[in-house]
Design an enzyme around this catalytic site. Structure first.
Site, PDB file in Angstrom:
ATOM      1  N   GLU A   1       0.840  -1.188   0.000  1.00  0.00           N
ATOM      2  CA  GLU A   1       0.000   0.000   0.000  1.00  0.00           C
ATOM      3  C   GLU A   1       0.877   1.240   0.000  1.00  0.00           C
ATOM      4  O   GLU A   1       1.880   1.300   0.716  1.00  0.00           O
ATOM      5  CB  GLU A   1      -0.901   0.033   1.244  1.00  0.00           C
ATOM      6  CG  GLU A   1      -1.769   1.305   1.310  1.00  0.00           C
ATOM      7  CD  GLU A   1      -2.473   1.492   2.634  1.00  0.00           C
ATOM      8  OE1 GLU A   1      -3.542   0.882   2.811  1.00  0.00           O
ATOM      9  OE2 GLU A   1      -1.942   2.237   3.501  1.00  0.00           O
TER      10      GLU A   1
ATOM     11  N   TYR B   1      -6.795   6.949  -0.572  1.00  0.00           N
ATOM     12  CA  TYR B   1      -7.750   7.926  -1.090  1.00  0.00           C
ATOM     13  C   TYR B   1      -8.112   8.866   0.044  1.00  0.00           C
ATOM     14  O   TYR B   1      -8.457   8.420   1.136  1.00  0.00           O
ATOM     15  CB  TYR B   1      -8.978   7.137  -1.541  1.00  0.00           C
ATOM     16  CG  TYR B   1     -10.081   7.867  -2.259  1.00  0.00           C
ATOM     17  CD1 TYR B   1      -9.924   8.277  -3.568  1.00  0.00           C
ATOM     18  CD2 TYR B   1     -11.320   8.067  -1.642  1.00  0.00           C
ATOM     19  CE1 TYR B   1     -10.976   8.885  -4.248  1.00  0.00           C
ATOM     20  CE2 TYR B   1     -12.377   8.673  -2.321  1.00  0.00           C
ATOM     21  CZ  TYR B   1     -12.190   9.079  -3.618  1.00  0.00           C
ATOM     22  OH  TYR B   1     -13.227   9.675  -4.295  1.00  0.00           O
TER      23      TYR B   1
ATOM     24  N   ALA C   1     -10.033  11.568   2.530  1.00  0.00           N
ATOM     25  CA  ALA C   1     -11.399  11.591   3.061  1.00  0.00           C
ATOM     26  C   ALA C   1     -12.309  12.393   2.150  1.00  0.00           C
ATOM     27  O   ALA C   1     -12.006  13.520   1.770  1.00  0.00           O
ATOM     28  CB  ALA C   1     -11.394  12.193   4.464  1.00  0.00           C
TER      29      ALA C   1
ATOM     30  N   HIS D   1      -8.001   2.770  -3.859  1.00  0.00           N
ATOM     31  CA  HIS D   1      -8.933   2.920  -2.750  1.00  0.00           C
ATOM     32  C   HIS D   1     -10.050   3.878  -3.159  1.00  0.00           C
ATOM     33  O   HIS D   1      -9.808   4.858  -3.857  1.00  0.00           O
ATOM     34  CB  HIS D   1      -8.221   3.494  -1.525  1.00  0.00           C
ATOM     35  CG  HIS D   1      -7.247   2.564  -0.894  1.00  0.00           C
ATOM     36  ND1 HIS D   1      -7.036   2.523   0.468  1.00  0.00           N
ATOM     37  CD2 HIS D   1      -6.400   1.642  -1.422  1.00  0.00           C
ATOM     38  CE1 HIS D   1      -6.107   1.622   0.754  1.00  0.00           C
ATOM     39  NE2 HIS D   1      -5.696   1.075  -0.392  1.00  0.00           N
TER      40      HIS D   1
ATOM     41  N   ASP E   1     -13.686   7.892   6.459  1.00  0.00           N
ATOM     42  CA  ASP E   1     -14.002   8.771   7.584  1.00  0.00           C
ATOM     43  C   ASP E   1     -14.839   9.954   7.118  1.00  0.00           C
ATOM     44  O   ASP E   1     -14.680  10.447   5.999  1.00  0.00           O
ATOM     45  CB  ASP E   1     -12.717   9.294   8.231  1.00  0.00           C
ATOM     46  CG  ASP E   1     -11.855   8.173   8.801  1.00  0.00           C
ATOM     47  OD1 ASP E   1     -12.449   7.199   9.317  1.00  0.00           O
ATOM     48  OD2 ASP E   1     -10.620   8.270   8.723  1.00  0.00           O
TER      49      ASP E   1
ATOM     50  N   TYR F   1     -11.455  -6.497   9.648  1.00  0.00           N
ATOM     51  CA  TYR F   1     -10.766  -6.126  10.888  1.00  0.00           C
ATOM     52  C   TYR F   1     -10.650  -7.339  11.799  1.00  0.00           C
ATOM     53  O   TYR F   1     -11.632  -7.729  12.441  1.00  0.00           O
ATOM     54  CB  TYR F   1     -11.532  -4.993  11.582  1.00  0.00           C
ATOM     55  CG  TYR F   1     -11.657  -3.770  10.709  1.00  0.00           C
ATOM     56  CD1 TYR F   1     -10.761  -2.715  10.837  1.00  0.00           C
ATOM     57  CD2 TYR F   1     -12.643  -3.690   9.721  1.00  0.00           C
ATOM     58  CE1 TYR F   1     -10.848  -1.600  10.007  1.00  0.00           C
ATOM     59  CE2 TYR F   1     -12.737  -2.580   8.887  1.00  0.00           C
ATOM     60  CZ  TYR F   1     -11.835  -1.543   9.040  1.00  0.00           C
ATOM     61  OH  TYR F   1     -11.912  -0.444   8.209  1.00  0.00           O
TER      62      TYR F   1
ATOM     63  N   LYS G   1     -20.810  -7.573   2.589  1.00  0.00           N
ATOM     64  CA  LYS G   1     -19.865  -7.148   1.555  1.00  0.00           C
ATOM     65  C   LYS G   1     -19.599  -8.275   0.566  1.00  0.00           C
ATOM     66  O   LYS G   1     -19.554  -8.050  -0.655  1.00  0.00           O
ATOM     67  CB  LYS G   1     -18.543  -6.692   2.182  1.00  0.00           C
ATOM     68  CG  LYS G   1     -18.601  -5.401   2.955  1.00  0.00           C
ATOM     69  CD  LYS G   1     -17.205  -5.042   3.451  1.00  0.00           C
ATOM     70  CE  LYS G   1     -17.210  -3.878   4.406  1.00  0.00           C
ATOM     71  NZ  LYS G   1     -15.852  -3.528   4.889  1.00  0.00           N
TER      72      LYS G   1
ATOM     73  N   GLN H   1      -7.195  -4.909   8.178  1.00  0.00           N
ATOM     74  CA  GLN H   1      -6.496  -3.862   8.908  1.00  0.00           C
ATOM     75  C   GLN H   1      -5.188  -4.456   9.434  1.00  0.00           C
ATOM     76  O   GLN H   1      -5.067  -5.670   9.594  1.00  0.00           O
ATOM     77  CB  GLN H   1      -7.373  -3.388  10.070  1.00  0.00           C
ATOM     78  CG  GLN H   1      -6.751  -2.393  11.028  1.00  0.00           C
ATOM     79  CD  GLN H   1      -6.365  -1.090  10.375  1.00  0.00           C
ATOM     80  OE1 GLN H   1      -5.312  -1.031   9.741  1.00  0.00           O
ATOM     81  NE2 GLN H   1      -7.190  -0.069  10.514  1.00  0.00           N
TER      82      GLN H   1
ATOM     83  N   GLN I   1       5.297   5.607  15.706  1.00  0.00           N
ATOM     84  CA  GLN I   1       4.175   4.914  15.083  1.00  0.00           C
ATOM     85  C   GLN I   1       3.184   4.375  16.105  1.00  0.00           C
ATOM     86  O   GLN I   1       1.993   4.285  15.835  1.00  0.00           O
ATOM     87  CB  GLN I   1       4.676   3.768  14.205  1.00  0.00           C
ATOM     88  CG  GLN I   1       5.255   4.218  12.881  1.00  0.00           C
ATOM     89  CD  GLN I   1       5.770   3.041  12.079  1.00  0.00           C
ATOM     90  OE1 GLN I   1       6.914   2.640  12.244  1.00  0.00           O
ATOM     91  NE2 GLN I   1       4.954   2.503  11.220  1.00  0.00           N
TER      92      GLN I   1
END
Length: 282
Positions: free
Chosen positions: A13, A45, A47, A73, A105, A143, A163, A174, A210
């Site tokens: 990613e 991508y 928000a 995305h 979000d 997730y 989905k 995630q 992080q």
């Protein structure tokens, strides 16, 4: 085009830079990642689509210059149907056929009225809509430790089933740091009848910073072996980097030993780190 298939068994990613003057660097990053021959590279991508044009540009470069499958995305929380279809047309014009469908979000400037009247409530709604109106191949997010907004794991699993039934071809998880939690999650998916491929999301933690930013926002738990690394090396950046990479490598090796075929690395636009991990797991 068929859904993305695993050959090397790993993917990356990346995210578009926020500043225009940093864009040349983004292509250098992609060139470096492309040399590692991933199965695909996903592009995030902003928000509400705040950087959708950049997503299309980078995805096009991945697809048409590097000749690697691009996964763009796409968030729907602040997106109208007509805007979404226009974006899909742009992707199709650039030979980009895969998207990662996300709710996203809520944009900071989105009013309560706009939020309550949005065209898509969930990513599954967008997947159903795009399945009807486009030929895109769609992935979804999942997730292992439950989405932080879900009431329960059971509720989260039900949403994943929606989905899948709506038309998702595979899921990307995630980030997670506890493989046992992932294996437990996989058992739950099987019992729920979720059968599409799962790509395990792995982020190498190479700095103590992080832990307080990316990791805390993900909702992922920190197992004791990783916490011990922070405690031991948190004040020594180079040692922390080496230990974090080693932890990710051991995590990936264990996943592969247990039959996980797809590893999706959250690179944080650091191709050197990605290269070290790929070299270690080959």
């Amino acid at each position: 085009m068929d859904s993305i298939n695993n050959t090397n068994g790993y993917s990356f990613e990346v995210f578009p830079p926020k500043k225009e003057e940093e864009f040349d660097k983004a292509y250098e990053i992609l060139d470096s990642l492309g040399k590692l021959k991933p199965d695909f590279i996903s592009v995030t991508y902003g928000a509400g689509g705040s950087r959708s044009k950049k997503t299309v540009e980078l995805a096009s470069y991945i697809q048409n210059t590097l000749h690697i499958d691009a996964l763009a995305h796409m968030t729907c929380v602040g997106c109208k149907k007509e805007t979404l279809l226009k974006l899909c047309d742009e992707l199709a014009a650039n030979n980009v056929n895969h998207i990662l469908a996300l709710r996203g979000d809520r944009p900071k400037d989105m009013t309560d009225e706009q939020f309550n009247l949005r065209d898509f409530t969930y990513a599954s709604d967008m997947i159903s809509f795009l399945r009807e109106h486009t030929d895109l191949i769609m992935a979804g997010a999942c997730y292992p430790e439950k989405h932080f907004e879900s009431f329960s794991m059971e509720s989260d699993l039900n949403n994943l089933k929606l989905k899948q039934d709506a038309g998702a071809s595979f899921f990307i998880t995630q980030m997670f740091f506890d493989n046992d939690a992932f294996y437990s999650f996989m058992d739950k998916l099987e019992k729920k009848g979720i059968t599409i491929p799962i790509h395990a999301g792995i982020m190498p933690i190479t700095s103590a910073k992080q832990l307080g930013t990316t990791v805390s926002l993900s909702g992922s738990s920190i197992p004791k072996p990783l916490a011990d690394i922070f405690a031991k090396y948190g004040d020594s950046p180079e040692d922390m980097r080496k230990a974090g990479i080693d932890y990710a490598v051991r995590q990936i090796r264990d996943l592969k030993d247990n039959g996980v075929s797809g590893i999706h690395m959250y690179t944080m636009n650091k191709p050197k780190t990605a290269a070290e991990i790929v070299e270690a797991i080959r």
